[in-house]
Design a protein around this motif. Sequence first.
Motif, PDB file in Angstrom:
ATOM      1  N   ILE A  76      48.085  38.062  49.946  1.00 38.07           N
ATOM      2  CA  ILE A  76      47.077  37.036  49.084  1.00 38.07           C
ATOM      3  C   ILE A  76      45.989  37.935  48.603  1.00 38.07           C
ATOM      4  O   ILE A  76      45.175  38.782  49.498  1.00 38.07           O
ATOM      5  CB  ILE A  76      46.405  36.161  50.007  1.00 38.07           C
ATOM      6  CG1 ILE A  76      47.376  34.983  50.276  1.00 38.07           C
ATOM      7  CG2 ILE A  76      45.310  35.296  49.178  1.00 38.07           C
ATOM      8  CD1 ILE A  76      46.971  34.170  51.691  1.00 38.07           C
ATOM      9  N   LEU A  77      45.646  38.246  47.482  1.00 41.08           N
ATOM     10  CA  LEU A  77      44.681  38.995  46.766  1.00 41.08           C
ATOM     11  C   LEU A  77      43.532  38.264  46.092  1.00 41.08           C
ATOM     12  O   LEU A  77      43.819  37.236  45.359  1.00 41.08           O
ATOM     13  CB  LEU A  77      45.353  39.841  45.563  1.00 41.08           C
ATOM     14  CG  LEU A  77      44.311  40.747  44.711  1.00 41.08           C
ATOM     15  CD1 LEU A  77      43.677  41.931  45.483  1.00 41.08           C
ATOM     16  CD2 LEU A  77      45.203  41.457  43.759  1.00 41.08           C
ATOM     17  N   CYS A  78      42.234  38.693  46.475  1.00 41.11           N
ATOM     18  CA  CYS A  78      41.248  38.032  45.580  1.00 41.11           C
ATOM     19  C   CYS A  78      40.176  39.209  45.748  1.00 41.11           C
ATOM     20  O   CYS A  78      40.618  40.267  45.904  1.00 41.11           O
ATOM     21  CB  CYS A  78      40.709  36.894  46.352  1.00 41.11           C
ATOM     22  SG  CYS A  78      39.647  37.022  47.798  1.00 41.11           S
ATOM     23  N   LYS A  79      38.850  38.924  45.237  1.00 42.19           N
ATOM     24  CA  LYS A  79      37.975  40.015  44.912  1.00 42.19           C
ATOM     25  C   LYS A  79      37.488  40.635  46.497  1.00 42.19           C
ATOM     26  O   LYS A  79      37.079  41.984  46.454  1.00 42.19           O
ATOM     27  CB  LYS A  79      36.736  39.558  44.120  1.00 42.19           C
ATOM     28  CG  LYS A  79      35.774  38.679  44.852  1.00 42.19           C
ATOM     29  CD  LYS A  79      34.653  38.088  44.014  1.00 42.19           C
ATOM     30  CE  LYS A  79      33.893  37.216  44.839  1.00 42.19           C
ATOM     31  NZ  LYS A  79      32.615  37.079  43.996  1.00 42.19           N
ATOM     32  N   ASP A 197      33.082  44.520  46.975  1.00 40.81           N
ATOM     33  CA  ASP A 197      34.307  43.585  46.660  1.00 40.81           C
ATOM     34  C   ASP A 197      34.948  44.539  45.661  1.00 40.81           C
ATOM     35  O   ASP A 197      34.557  45.706  45.199  1.00 40.81           O
ATOM     36  CB  ASP A 197      33.520  42.433  45.493  1.00 40.81           C
ATOM     37  CG  ASP A 197      32.847  41.545  46.293  1.00 40.81           C
ATOM     38  OD1 ASP A 197      33.057  41.266  47.779  1.00 40.81           O
ATOM     39  OD2 ASP A 197      32.277  40.630  45.901  1.00 40.81           O
ATOM     40  N   ILE A 198      36.170  44.318  45.467  1.00 39.94           N
ATOM     41  CA  ILE A 198      37.063  44.666  44.765  1.00 39.94           C
ATOM     42  C   ILE A 198      36.587  44.839  43.195  1.00 39.94           C
ATOM     43  O   ILE A 198      36.213  43.806  42.600  1.00 39.94           O
ATOM     44  CB  ILE A 198      38.539  44.311  44.909  1.00 39.94           C
ATOM     45  CG1 ILE A 198      39.097  44.278  46.351  1.00 39.94           C
ATOM     46  CG2 ILE A 198      39.633  44.979  43.723  1.00 39.94           C
ATOM     47  CD1 ILE A 198      40.426  43.816  46.538  1.00 39.94           C
ATOM     48  N   THR A 199      36.801  45.864  42.275  1.00 42.78           N
ATOM     49  CA  THR A 199      36.487  45.958  41.064  1.00 42.78           C
ATOM     50  C   THR A 199      37.464  45.498  40.224  1.00 42.78           C
ATOM     51  O   THR A 199      38.461  45.410  40.711  1.00 42.78           O
ATOM     52  CB  THR A 199      35.855  47.437  40.759  1.00 42.78           C
ATOM     53  OG1 THR A 199      37.179  47.950  40.646  1.00 42.78           O
ATOM     54  CG2 THR A 199      34.852  48.033  41.514  1.00 42.78           C
ATOM     55  N   PRO A 200      37.130  44.835  38.928  1.00 45.01           N
ATOM     56  CA  PRO A 200      38.018  44.376  38.004  1.00 45.01           C
ATOM     57  C   PRO A 200      39.186  45.538  37.785  1.00 45.01           C
ATOM     58  O   PRO A 200      40.512  45.104  37.948  1.00 45.01           O
ATOM     59  CB  PRO A 200      37.396  43.948  36.910  1.00 45.01           C
ATOM     60  CG  PRO A 200      35.929  43.747  37.343  1.00 45.01           C
ATOM     61  CD  PRO A 200      35.742  44.669  38.402  1.00 45.01           C
TER      62      PRO A 200
END
Length: 580
Positions: A76-79, A197-200
């Motif tokens: 599962i991937l989210c920011k 948080d993960i960047t775009p």
Amino acid sequence: MSVRFHPNNPIDALETIIVKEDGSPLHGEIDIYRQLWTDLNKSSLEWDVWHDLKLPEHSDNFNYYKKTSSQIDFLILCKYGLLVLEVKGGSISTKDNTFFYGKNFETPIKQNPFKQAEGYKYTLKDNILNNLKGCFFCEATAFPHVDYPFDSKLIDKNLLWTSFLAKEYDGSIKKFILNVFEYSKNKHKKHFRIYEDITPKEYVSIKKILSPIIGDRNQINTINTLEWLGIQNIEILEGLYKNPRIMIEGPPGCGKTTIAKAFIDKQHNKNGIYLCWNNLLMHYTKSLLTERQLSSNIEVTTYFRFFQKHNPSIDYKKLSLISADEFYDMVKDTIQKLEKNDNLKPYDFIVIDEAQDLLDRGLDLFINKFTGFNGQGLLNGNSLVLFDIDQSYSSSERNVSEIADLLTEYYSHFKINEVKRSSQNPDIRKLSSEILEHPEILKDEKFAEWFQNIEIKRHKSLQDVKSHIVKSVLTPIRDANSSLKGQDCIILIESTFLRGDYKGKEDLRELLIIKDVEELTENNVGDTANKLRYSSILKFKGLEKKNVFLVISNPSELNKYEVFIGITRTILNLEINILN
């Protein structure tokens, strides 16, 4: 649409798609798939979910089950990062460190699902997405059909989803997932690791790597670690001094202690500390350093003794019994007290032996404050950390692997796979690699065929054990013409038989009150008298002898750790005495 599935299966046809080998539905994964689809679609966040993700490799560092490939139920991937979710359907129960299908221990589950998920997490982190250093990885487990309280030392409830626990998250698996991210990141914050948080751009990169297919890739084979380090030649440390923070991970007998001696030899006239796990190892190390004329400027102690010295109001026995979290808080409080009184004086260098048993007891705080300068020892200190995750005491309910992985970001980390101890008896190495996963191997009828150089003796009582020791071990030692010498032997006894609580208070310690037999202590651990000595297995951790005589109860999940430690103390000859 807030969530994308890879592959994107028709939500009403999952019973015909997510199936077992016999074609019947995998109801556990189907139920989780539908709940993820329903709950994540209500979220304002962007989500990507991979189901049944097959990876062509498996991380060596946390490969508990020696797998060559990986198959993740849900990724599962989210920011906030990536979460590996392992699913087991049906009723689940636990007993003796083993998971079972069914409420009443009907069918053993071959793999601990929490360890399974952890291994997959490190495969992603170390092998697949290892160029994304800022990405946060975590894991959780789901037992969707468990509708009853589930208590076990094997699990962390914060990482478990069941239908019973779902009410704590208002029935929303999305809330559970967000809680896992928050809880897991907070554990890292204790060890100075903050994740953004993960960047775009990172998000897109992750999707490109994972979707739609991970193809086969050529994996560069690393140079044999031992050849690269040159363990054969103790000059290994010459090439490592660009980073004075070194972690050596490896099994018993791979040469970690030899490396520690070399490391200390190079600390000319520097003020250092050598931290051991137990008292016997501490006194043995002191005797070695005295022989090498290095003891004058090196403090040798145990981690517990060090903090008891700074907290004299806390009884030593009480200190040794407090939980890892309580010890962590005590380390933090001690450091603050020393800093407030301007009494915190960093060492020029630190050596930590058997570090796997200290990792979650504030070891990172200790390293950071007691070495280097400006309280930044993890960044600029001089330290050597020796550890072996397999030897971590009761590691099933502790996060020592997680902390070890965190520390590697500050260290040159080397993993040694070759065992140099017991080179003349490879059966010892072979058995040590088997015993943690298959303790019942000692009962197998083919044991003598598989391990021809290891003897097993079976006894009906402790008195029989005593008679055997006197006849087969002590008598030859007393014989002046015998090649068997007391200083080359040790009797290692499972703690059960030294507590006075085994079958009518019988205690092997009392039975061994015999001339020329004595307990191994801090006072005699370094001498070479021709006496037969004994100790509990765990007290002997970190030490070794040519000839080891183990005394254990029937091998099981309950005592396999002690048996493993006992076996790996052997240099040449091993005899296992089992009391039925």
